[in-house]
Design a protein around this motif. Structure first.
Motif, PDB file in Angstrom:
ATOM      1  N   THR A 107       0.840  -1.187   0.000  1.00  0.00           N
ATOM      2  CA  THR A 107       0.000   0.000   0.000  1.00  0.00           C
ATOM      3  C   THR A 107       0.885   1.249   0.000  1.00  0.00           C
ATOM      4  OG1 THR A 107      -0.096   0.175   2.410  1.00  0.00           O
ATOM      5  CG2 THR A 107      -1.800  -1.190   1.323  1.00  0.00           C
ATOM      6  N   GLN A 108       0.306   2.346  -0.425  1.00  0.00           N
ATOM      7  CA  GLN A 108       1.031   3.615  -0.413  1.00  0.00           C
ATOM      8  C   GLN A 108       1.462   3.962   1.009  1.00  0.00           C
ATOM      9  OE1 GLN A 108      -0.897   6.822  -2.551  1.00  0.00           O
ATOM     10  NE2 GLN A 108       0.042   8.356  -1.259  1.00  0.00           N
ATOM     11  N   SER A 109       0.584   3.727   1.960  1.00  0.00           N
ATOM     12  CA  SER A 109       0.871   4.021   3.361  1.00  0.00           C
ATOM     13  C   SER A 109       2.051   3.196   3.883  1.00  0.00           C
ATOM     14  CB  SER A 109      -0.372   3.756   4.203  1.00  0.00           C
ATOM     15  OG  SER A 109      -0.091   3.919   5.559  1.00  0.00           O
ATOM     16  N   ALA A 110       2.074   1.916   3.558  1.00  0.00           N
ATOM     17  CA  ALA A 110       3.169   1.043   4.015  1.00  0.00           C
ATOM     18  C   ALA A 110       4.498   1.470   3.412  1.00  0.00           C
ATOM     19  CB  ALA A 110       2.865  -0.405   3.663  1.00  0.00           C
ATOM     20  N   LEU A 111       4.491   1.828   2.136  1.00  0.00           N
ATOM     21  CA  LEU A 111       5.726   2.266   1.480  1.00  0.00           C
ATOM     22  C   LEU A 111       6.199   3.598   2.057  1.00  0.00           C
ATOM     23  CD1 LEU A 111       7.880   1.707  -0.649  1.00  0.00           C
ATOM     24  CD2 LEU A 111       6.377   2.802  -2.333  1.00  0.00           C
ATOM     25  N   THR A 112       5.268   4.521   2.289  1.00  0.00           N
ATOM     26  CA  THR A 112       5.613   5.820   2.881  1.00  0.00           C
ATOM     27  C   THR A 112       6.268   5.620   4.237  1.00  0.00           C
ATOM     28  OG1 THR A 112       3.818   6.968   1.733  1.00  0.00           O
ATOM     29  CG2 THR A 112       4.648   8.009   3.735  1.00  0.00           C
ATOM     30  N   THR A 113       5.667   4.800   5.073  1.00  0.00           N
ATOM     31  CA  THR A 113       6.204   4.540   6.408  1.00  0.00           C
ATOM     32  C   THR A 113       7.592   3.916   6.326  1.00  0.00           C
ATOM     33  OG1 THR A 113       3.988   4.297   7.313  1.00  0.00           O
ATOM     34  CG2 THR A 113       5.777   3.298   8.574  1.00  0.00           C
ATOM     35  N   ALA A 114       7.772   2.960   5.435  1.00  0.00           N
ATOM     36  CA  ALA A 114       9.076   2.297   5.292  1.00  0.00           C
ATOM     37  C   ALA A 114      10.152   3.288   4.873  1.00  0.00           C
ATOM     38  CB  ALA A 114       8.977   1.160   4.279  1.00  0.00           C
ATOM     39  N   ILE A 115       9.840   4.181   3.938  1.00  0.00           N
ATOM     40  CA  ILE A 115      10.810   5.186   3.478  1.00  0.00           C
ATOM     41  C   ILE A 115      11.172   6.126   4.626  1.00  0.00           C
ATOM     42  CG2 ILE A 115      11.135   7.191   1.962  1.00  0.00           C
ATOM     43  CD1 ILE A 115       9.316   5.679  -0.087  1.00  0.00           C
ATOM     44  N   GLU A 116      10.160   6.640   5.322  1.00  0.00           N
ATOM     45  CA  GLU A 116      10.409   7.570   6.423  1.00  0.00           C
ATOM     46  C   GLU A 116      11.250   6.934   7.525  1.00  0.00           C
ATOM     47  OE1 GLU A 116       6.544   8.977   7.627  1.00  0.00           O
ATOM     48  OE2 GLU A 116       6.345  10.236   5.831  1.00  0.00           O
ATOM     49  N   LYS A 117      10.938   5.688   7.885  1.00  0.00           N
ATOM     50  CA  LYS A 117      11.697   5.006   8.938  1.00  0.00           C
ATOM     51  C   LYS A 117      13.138   4.749   8.500  1.00  0.00           C
ATOM     52  CE  LYS A 117       8.010   2.710  11.494  1.00  0.00           C
ATOM     53  NZ  LYS A 117       7.427   1.415  11.902  1.00  0.00           N
ATOM     54  N   THR A 118      13.323   4.399   7.244  1.00  0.00           N
ATOM     55  CA  THR A 118      14.674   4.135   6.739  1.00  0.00           C
ATOM     56  C   THR A 118      15.528   5.398   6.774  1.00  0.00           C
ATOM     57  OG1 THR A 118      13.888   2.323   5.359  1.00  0.00           O
ATOM     58  CG2 THR A 118      15.993   3.312   4.746  1.00  0.00           C
ATOM     59  N   VAL A 119      14.983   6.498   6.299  1.00  0.00           N
ATOM     60  CA  VAL A 119      15.725   7.766   6.305  1.00  0.00           C
ATOM     61  C   VAL A 119      16.050   8.185   7.728  1.00  0.00           C
ATOM     62  CG1 VAL A 119      15.613  10.233   5.745  1.00  0.00           C
ATOM     63  CG2 VAL A 119      14.801   8.552   4.082  1.00  0.00           C
ATOM     64  N   LEU A 120      15.077   8.084   8.620  1.00  0.00           N
ATOM     65  CA  LEU A 120      15.307   8.460  10.018  1.00  0.00           C
ATOM     66  C   LEU A 120      16.373   7.571  10.658  1.00  0.00           C
ATOM     67  CD1 LEU A 120      14.467  10.302  12.359  1.00  0.00           C
ATOM     68  CD2 LEU A 120      12.704   8.621  12.939  1.00  0.00           C
ATOM     69  N   ARG A 121      16.287   6.268  10.421  1.00  0.00           N
ATOM     70  CA  ARG A 121      17.240   5.325  11.018  1.00  0.00           C
ATOM     71  C   ARG A 121      18.663   5.542  10.517  1.00  0.00           C
ATOM     72  NH1 ARG A 121      14.759   0.712   9.876  1.00  0.00           N
ATOM     73  NH2 ARG A 121      16.053   0.105   8.144  1.00  0.00           N
ATOM     74  N   HIS A 122      18.813   5.828   9.227  1.00  0.00           N
ATOM     75  CA  HIS A 122      20.162   5.918   8.651  1.00  0.00           C
ATOM     76  C   HIS A 122      20.730   7.332   8.617  1.00  0.00           C
ATOM     77  CE1 HIS A 122      20.541   1.712   7.524  1.00  0.00           C
ATOM     78  NE2 HIS A 122      19.259   1.761   7.181  1.00  0.00           N
ATOM     79  N   LEU A 123      19.863   8.338   8.573  1.00  0.00           N
ATOM     80  CA  LEU A 123      20.350   9.713   8.485  1.00  0.00           C
ATOM     81  C   LEU A 123      20.024  10.557   9.709  1.00  0.00           C
ATOM     82  CD1 LEU A 123      19.490  10.546   4.758  1.00  0.00           C
ATOM     83  CD2 LEU A 123      21.648   9.717   5.719  1.00  0.00           C
ATOM     84  N   GLY A 124      19.087  10.069  10.518  1.00  0.00           N
ATOM     85  CA  GLY A 124      18.726  10.803  11.722  1.00  0.00           C
ATOM     86  C   GLY A 124      17.850  12.018  11.469  1.00  0.00           C
ATOM     87  N   VAL A 125      17.227  12.099  10.298  1.00  0.00           N
ATOM     88  CA  VAL A 125      16.340  13.226   9.978  1.00  0.00           C
ATOM     89  C   VAL A 125      14.986  12.682   9.528  1.00  0.00           C
ATOM     90  CG1 VAL A 125      18.183  14.828   9.336  1.00  0.00           C
ATOM     91  CG2 VAL A 125      17.142  13.405   7.587  1.00  0.00           C
ATOM     92  N   LYS A 126      13.947  13.463   9.799  1.00  0.00           N
ATOM     93  CA  LYS A 126      12.612  13.105   9.320  1.00  0.00           C
ATOM     94  C   LYS A 126      12.464  13.703   7.924  1.00  0.00           C
ATOM     95  CE  LYS A 126       7.707  13.314  10.485  1.00  0.00           C
ATOM     96  NZ  LYS A 126       7.410  12.296   9.513  1.00  0.00           N
TER      97      LYS A 126
END
Length: 184
Positions: A107-126
């Motif tokens: 779903t669009q929602s699941a993909l959005t969440t996965a992208i946001e969590k990945t960026v936050l986890r690896h870069l420390g930014v939202k």
């Protein structure tokens, strides 16, 4: 190596592909989440060459056809993902680029969440997927002050006013830097 036994590496891989796509092709999230190998991705020059991402006028927010070239290295990643990795994980070659472990479209929602969590986890930014569109505009305008037509086309805006309303605010800084570089 953990792809067959754990869902996390597969999610991380798809998030990395989504981020890579957003950096090269700043799509709206609806289009990214519906990306299809059969319908939207094309290799007109064959494997080992750049690929095209194409959306028809009936698939975009502004009823404009979007066509982007993606570099060979990303095109190859997508090819290997579909024909080797996703096939091994889901048991079939997917048509949708972003699928669940069971092979169903995400779903669009699941993909959005996965992208946001990945960026936050690896870069420390939202950073939301939509903000990649703003990042693309900033990169273009920092390198080419006043290149609103290029930004309009890249983002698929129908009206130039939309582009200038969003991105003209700090153009005097860019223009000043460009002028200083010319003077130097």
């Amino acid at each position: 190596s953990d792809l067959a036994t754990s869902r996390r590496p597969f999610i991380d891989l798809q998030s990395a592909l989504a981020i890579d796509l957003l950096l090269h092709v700043p799509l709206r999230m609806e289009n990214l989440s519906e990306l299809s190998f059969e319908q939207h991705l094309h290799w007109p020059q064959g494997r080992g060459k750049p690929a095209l991402v194409v959306f028809g006028i009936d698939e975009t927010k502004n009823d404009i056809q979007l066509e982007y070239e993606i570099p060979t290295v990303l095109a190859e990643r997508l090819h290997v993902y579909r024909n080797e990795i996703a096939l091994a994980v889901t048991g079939k070659r997917p048509d949708a680029v972003f699928v669940t472990w069971a092979g169903k479209p995400k779903t669009q929602s699941a993909l959005t969440t996965a992208i946001e969590k990945t960026v936050l986890r690896h870069l420390g930014v939202k950073l939301t997927p939509h903000q990649f569109r703003h990042l693309a505009a900033k990169v273009i305008l920092d390198a080419n002050p006043g290149a609103y037509e290029l930004v309009r086309q890249m983002l698929g805006h129908k009206n130039m006013k939309t582009t200038t309303n969003f991105y003209a605010g700090i153009d005097t800084l860019r223009a000043g830097r460009a002028h200083a570089n010319l003077v130097m």
